[in-house]
Structures are given as C-alpha cells and as structure tokens.
Enzyme design. Sequence first.
Site, PDB file in Angstrom:
ATOM      1  N   LYS A  43      13.190  -1.640  -3.253  1.00  0.00           N
ATOM      2  CA  LYS A  43      12.020  -0.809  -2.965  1.00  0.00           C
ATOM      3  C   LYS A  43      12.149   0.547  -3.636  1.00  0.00           C
ATOM      4  CE  LYS A  43       8.120   0.214  -1.080  1.00  0.00           C
ATOM      5  NZ  LYS A  43       6.950  -0.337  -1.806  1.00  0.00           N
TER       6      LYS A  43
ATOM      7  N   LYS B  25       1.888  -7.159 -10.455  1.00  0.00           N
ATOM      8  CA  LYS B  25       1.887  -7.684  -9.078  1.00  0.00           C
ATOM      9  C   LYS B  25       2.184  -9.175  -9.104  1.00  0.00           C
ATOM     10  CE  LYS B  25       2.192  -5.069  -7.268  1.00  0.00           C
ATOM     11  NZ  LYS B  25       2.399  -3.655  -7.264  1.00  0.00           N
TER      12      LYS B  25
ATOM     13  N   GLU C 114      -1.547  -3.397 -13.783  1.00  0.00           N
ATOM     14  CA  GLU C 114      -1.050  -3.427 -12.407  1.00  0.00           C
ATOM     15  C   GLU C 114      -1.192  -4.845 -11.827  1.00  0.00           C
ATOM     16  OE1 GLU C 114       0.800  -1.896 -10.615  1.00  0.00           O
ATOM     17  OE2 GLU C 114       0.340  -2.444  -8.560  1.00  0.00           O
TER      18      GLU C 114
ATOM     19  N   CYS D 218       4.416   6.847  12.308  1.00  0.00           N
ATOM     20  CA  CYS D 218       4.933   7.272  13.607  1.00  0.00           C
ATOM     21  C   CYS D 218       4.780   6.172  14.654  1.00  0.00           C
ATOM     22  CB  CYS D 218       4.174   8.493  14.088  1.00  0.00           C
ATOM     23  SG  CYS D 218       4.221   9.833  12.913  1.00  0.00           S
TER      24      CYS D 218
ATOM     25  N   ASN E 284       0.620  10.440  17.447  1.00  0.00           N
ATOM     26  CA  ASN E 284       0.445   9.731  16.171  1.00  0.00           C
ATOM     27  C   ASN E 284      -0.914  10.114  15.629  1.00  0.00           C
ATOM     28  OD1 ASN E 284       2.764   8.390  16.618  1.00  0.00           O
ATOM     29  ND2 ASN E 284       1.866   6.348  16.751  1.00  0.00           N
ATOM     30  N   GLY E 285      -1.022  10.260  14.300  1.00  0.00           N
ATOM     31  CA  GLY E 285      -2.316  10.596  13.708  1.00  0.00           C
ATOM     32  C   GLY E 285      -2.248  11.961  13.044  1.00  0.00           C
TER      33      GLY E 285
ATOM     34  N   GLU F 139       5.961  -9.938 -10.307  1.00  0.00           N
ATOM     35  CA  GLU F 139       7.094  -9.519  -9.468  1.00  0.00           C
ATOM     36  C   GLU F 139       7.226 -10.338  -8.193  1.00  0.00           C
ATOM     37  OE1 GLU F 139       7.093  -5.532  -7.751  1.00  0.00           O
ATOM     38  OE2 GLU F 139       4.915  -5.496  -7.759  1.00  0.00           O
TER      39      GLU F 139
ATOM     40  N   TRP G  43       7.164   9.811  11.211  1.00  0.00           N
ATOM     41  CA  TRP G  43       7.140   9.623   9.765  1.00  0.00           C
ATOM     42  C   TRP G  43       6.393  10.840   9.230  1.00  0.00           C
ATOM     43  CZ3 TRP G  43       3.606   8.815   5.760  1.00  0.00           C
ATOM     44  CH2 TRP G  43       4.170   8.328   4.573  1.00  0.00           C
TER      45      TRP G  43
ATOM     46  N   ARG H  27       8.466   0.291  11.214  1.00  0.00           N
ATOM     47  CA  ARG H  27       7.298   1.016  10.689  1.00  0.00           C
ATOM     48  C   ARG H  27       7.701   2.113   9.728  1.00  0.00           C
ATOM     49  NH1 ARG H  27       2.925   1.012  14.910  1.00  0.00           N
ATOM     50  NH2 ARG H  27       2.416   3.103  14.268  1.00  0.00           N
TER      51      ARG H  27
ATOM     52  N   HIS I 156      -5.164  -9.474 -32.378  1.00  0.00           N
ATOM     53  CA  HIS I 156      -4.184  -9.000 -33.359  1.00  0.00           C
ATOM     54  C   HIS I 156      -2.837  -9.696 -33.182  1.00  0.00           C
ATOM     55  CE1 HIS I 156      -6.986  -6.029 -34.850  1.00  0.00           C
ATOM     56  NE2 HIS I 156      -7.311  -5.787 -33.599  1.00  0.00           N
TER      57      HIS I 156
HETATM   58  O1  M6R Z   1       8.968   4.848  -5.598  1.00  0.00           O
HETATM   59  P1  M6R Z   1       8.322   4.815  -6.951  1.00  0.00           P
HETATM   60  O2  M6R Z   1       6.832   4.866  -6.873  1.00  0.00           O
HETATM   61  O3  M6R Z   1       8.863   5.871  -7.872  1.00  0.00           O
HETATM   62  O4  M6R Z   1       8.742   3.428  -7.561  1.00  0.00           O
HETATM   63  C1  M6R Z   1       8.447   3.115  -8.887  1.00  0.00           C
HETATM   64  C2  M6R Z   1       8.548   1.628  -9.143  1.00  0.00           C
HETATM   65  O5  M6R Z   1       9.862   1.191  -8.929  1.00  0.00           O
HETATM   66  C3  M6R Z   1       7.609   0.843  -8.246  1.00  0.00           C
HETATM   67  O6  M6R Z   1       6.291   1.276  -8.412  1.00  0.00           O
HETATM   68  C4  M6R Z   1       7.658  -0.657  -8.527  1.00  0.00           C
HETATM   69  O7  M6R Z   1       7.198  -0.919  -9.817  1.00  0.00           O
HETATM   70  C5  M6R Z   1       6.821  -1.363  -7.476  1.00  0.00           C
HETATM   71  N1  M6R Z   1       7.645  -1.752  -6.384  1.00  0.00           N
HETATM   72  C6  M6R Z   1       6.071  -2.509  -7.976  1.00  0.00           C
HETATM   73  O8  M6R Z   1       5.245  -3.056  -7.016  1.00  0.00           O
END
Ligand code: M6R
Length: 610
Positions: free
Chosen positions: A605, A487, A483, A2, A100-101, A490, A74, A27, A506
């Site tokens: 995204k 990170k 993960e 927000c 906000n909050g 990507e 938001w 935001r 293996h």
């Molecule tokens: O919006 P979602 O959590 O469903 O998105 C899933 C993936 O596309 C998302 O987690 C993607 O792997 C990330 N942007 C990676 O950092």
Amino acid sequence: MCGIVGYLGEKKATPILVEGLSKLEYRGYDSSGIAVVEDGEIKIEKCRGRLSNLKDKVAGKEYAGSIGIGHTRWATHGEPSDVNSHPHSNEDETIAVVHNGIIENYIVLREWLISEGYKFVSETDTEVIPHLVDYYFDGNLEDAVIKATKRMEGSYALGVVAKNDPGKIVAVRKDSPLVIGVGEDGKESFIASDIPAVLNMTRDVYLLEDKEFVVMTKDGITIYDENKNKVEKQIFHVTWDIDAAEKGGYDHFMLKEIYEQPKAIKDTLTSRVVKGEKIKLDGIHLTKEQIENFDRVYIIACGTAYHSGVVGKYVIERLAKIPVEIDVASEFRYRNPLITDRTLMICISQSGETADTLAALRLAKEEGARIIAITNVVGSSISREADDVFYTWAGPEIAVASTKAYITMLIALYIIALYMAEAKHTVRETEIEKIKDGLLNLSEKTAEILNDVDTIKSFVDHLYSKNDVYYLGRGLDYAVAMEGSLKLKEISYIHSEAYAGGELKHGTIALIEEGTSVIALATQSELYDKQISNIREVKTRGANVLGIAMEGQTEIEKTVDQTIYIPKVMSILAPVLSVIPLQILAYYTAVQKGCDVDKPRNLAKSVTVE
Ligand code: M6R
C-alpha cells in the site's frame, strides 16, 4: 477513519471500550483515547499511535467506572498528536466528547467561544463541541447537547458524558453513522460508529437516523428527535459475522472504497468550494503575487497519484495558464530538472510516505521551489515537509488498489487550479462558477453510476479470460485510460496498456486482431469525432470494443460492441465519472478470476523504498 464506542452498564467500562476500539482498528487511525466517569470525575486517557499505546497507558490504573466513551482518531484537522486525540473536554474536564465527522463552521464557533472566554488547547474542529455543550449546560446534558448541535454545521456522530449529570451518555448523529447497542436484560447499552465495535457484546442495535438523540442511563435507552419528542424504533438484529461487518457488508475493501466515493468527493469539497464565493484553502498560503510569479509547475507523483497528475496538468494549464510538467517521481531527480524560486511543485501522494515522491520534494525544496502537497494522510512525511498542504478527506484507503484517493486527488487538482485562476484572473468568473457548480454536483452523479453497475459487470464475462486489454482515450480520456489500465493489471493480473487514440496506428495497432479487447473512452466532446475514427480503426481489425461516453453521445453505439454512459458533465470534469466504470470493471474481473483483490501479489500500500 475515526471510530466511536461507548458503554454504560454494570461492568468496568475500560476493558470494554478498549476491546470495542480494537474492532474498529481496520478503519485506520492514528491515535486513540477513552473517557471514563468514576467517583464523580471524568478520567481521560488518550495518546497518539497504535491502540497498544493506549492499552499501556491504562494498564494498572484499574478504573472501576462503568460509564465511558472511546475513540480512534484518523486526523483531519490538526496533526496526529496526544493533544489532538479524542475525547476532547471543556477546560475543567467536566464534559467529554468523542466525535466523528467534520464541524464545517468550527472556525466561526471557535472565535466566538474564545470571545466568550473559552480556552482551546488543540487544533481540532471537535474541540468546539465540549465548549459549546459547556456554554449551554445547566444541569441537563441532553438539553445542552441539543442546543449545541443547533449551532453546528457539518457532519457529526457524538458521544458525550458530563460530570454534573452523571449516570448518562448522550449520543446524536448527523451525516455520520452511529448505532446503539442494546445489552442483555436492558442493563447495559453501547454506542458505536460501526457495528463490529459492539458485535461481541450484542447483536441487537438501534440504527439512528440523522438528528436523532439518544439518552442512555441505567434505566434504559430513550431516543428523541431534534425537538425532544420521543421516537419509537425497531431493534435491528445483526446476523452478519464480524469479518463481513468490518467491510460494511462489502466483500472487499476495494468495493467498499469505490462506494465511498460520493462521500469522499463531498468531504473534499466541503468548506473549500462554495457557490458564489472564492475558493478557500486553509492549508495553502500563497499570495496573489506569489501565484503570479510562478513560471512553471512540476507535478510529481507515482502510480495512481501520477495519473491524477496527468489530469492536473491539463486542468492547471487550461485554467491557471501556467506551463505544467508532469513527472514520475522516480525519474524526476535524475533528469537534472530546471528548478528556480519561480517553480511551484505539486507533490501528490495518498500515503504521504512514498519514498520517490519525498525525495523529489526534498530536491526541489533545496533548489528553492515552493511545494504544495496533496495527500490523504495528516501528519505524513510529505505533508510535514511541504510548504502548503491540501488534504484530501477521503478517509483511510485500505485496499492496495487506489480508488477513492484517486478521485479526491482529482478534486484537489481542480480546486487548486481554480484557486490559481481566481488569483490570476485567467478565466472569466462565469466560467469559474460553472465549474464550481459542476464540482458540487459530482458527488450525486457518482452515486448515480454506482446505483447501476449491471452493464459494466456484463462486460466482465468477456474480459476475464483475456491475456491483453487495450485502453484508448484522447485528451483527458487518455489520462483516465492510464488509470483504468493500471487498475485492471494490478488486481486481475491481465496485461493491459493505455494509448492515446491517435498514437495506436504508429505501431501498436499491429497487435489488434480478431477478438482483442479494447476499452475506448470518448467523453470529450471536442475530441469525440476523432476518437470515434480511432475506435473504427481497431474495430475494423476485429477488436471487441467497450465504449465509455457521456449521456446523449449515442453516435458511438454504431462503432462499438457495448456502451456505458456516464451522466452529463462539463468535459473537463468527466475524469471523475469516467474512471468509475473502469474501477468496477477491474474489480469484478479480478473477483471472477479469484484474485486477492485487496492485497494483490507483489504490491504494498505504501512504497517507502526507492
Ligand atoms: O501513496 P501514494 O499515492 O504516493 O502511492 C503511489 C502509488 O504507489 C500508488 O498510487 C499505487 O500506484 C496504487 N496503489 C495503485 O492503485
């Protein structure tokens, strides 16, 4: 997240408020609104959707009022809708509030206000505020706001106007940012949740501390403490440009979001996990019998959300003692999964719009499964189609690479596992209390890691020129390794793979040679010795190894080249902390390579196609 703006001066307030709100669009928001004091009335305009909808609504109305407050919302409590948008008002619209909050005790306040005859129209926590102010109002707005805030628990930044105390804006903050802009000649003043909203009007601001109240009138700005003693403050002159300010001074949204994690953890736990009390989940309505009846859980998600689910499988099986299968959403539908009315599906999605996850949800629903969604976006498709919803209150995540959403998904999974364990009595109460305690301390421990990132950054020099990096872990560390590896690849475009420590030999160990980079997690005490042996296997073949261990687990130093320690926590909670150095490592590696960190190539995204 927000945003708040407010204006008091000699010009028309509406265009200034709308312009200020446009500076807060970055935001993330799903509705917006303004309240303008004019001719002894408060005119409220608000609507769901983009700011352009609000602009269309106010176009041609020519409000001449020169006092007003505005908001971009938001959604957290209640879906994005016209009625849930801010400003909120009391019944006769003589008091309007932007907030906000989160008001943590809003349910109790709402019930009490209803018993006093107040009527509510929205689903928001915020709506209790104008009614509370109304309750205490006897002609002086600041006195009523001071009394109202004494009844409120949680976090708030507020802008309040009242028809019957006109010519005034009252603002206050607690655990939610708010600045006061000082206009030219002292004839105008502004409030804003974030400096960009006022930066094209003024660079002189007061930065409010918690529980400071501000009364703005045409005669100037007065700041008080919670007991109405005057507070003298220095003006802060803003020298940043608007671009930097929108990122809160951080170079990228990703870094900003990494640093928002302590708060995101706290917000996600708020009112759900309380010491000595049972877990409270207002979006999940499962009875004890229903929980006991589940014979299988499917966790379905993509990418980072999937990686959180790998942690979730371990945690739910360990605490709630139900078998869990975890599937990448795009694979799930095509493997003829066995679904019955005894199946619980947990769909995890930050955006709540990922096409594959949504399709898996629909299939499972058709076959009679019960669906819990874990999502960050109120009113998203997945939240609407699921039977139950757990909202992660991480705030909008703008960088494509997910960080704070991942961490809050982990928190959500711990809470759901504890909720089921409490219902099924599968774990001793003392153990459950210990985990709750651990969860409540995570925000602080996360902040500790973020306060000292130099060791993490120093490994970047070694990493950024590499073509391949291997991440190793066992148990929960393997889930985090996946993960960490995602990170890095990507955003820095360095090829990386995650392996279970014991699996490398293996086949993949054939790739390890002099100088190969390996990042090895060893936070799980029961697997520590075995993981050290696996690290030795790569070390003796020439790998350069960065170890990640828990404070006190110093044995690892004999085997690795460099070690990063995370604060001590129960092994089961370690993923929340151990992922942070990996996020930071990926971030600084990408920066050093000159990559477009917030918008990596080929990625979106929200992936709304299968
Ligand atoms: O919006 P979602 O959590 O469903 O998105 C899933 C993936 O596309 C998302 O987690 C993607 O792997 C990330 N942007 C990676 O950092």
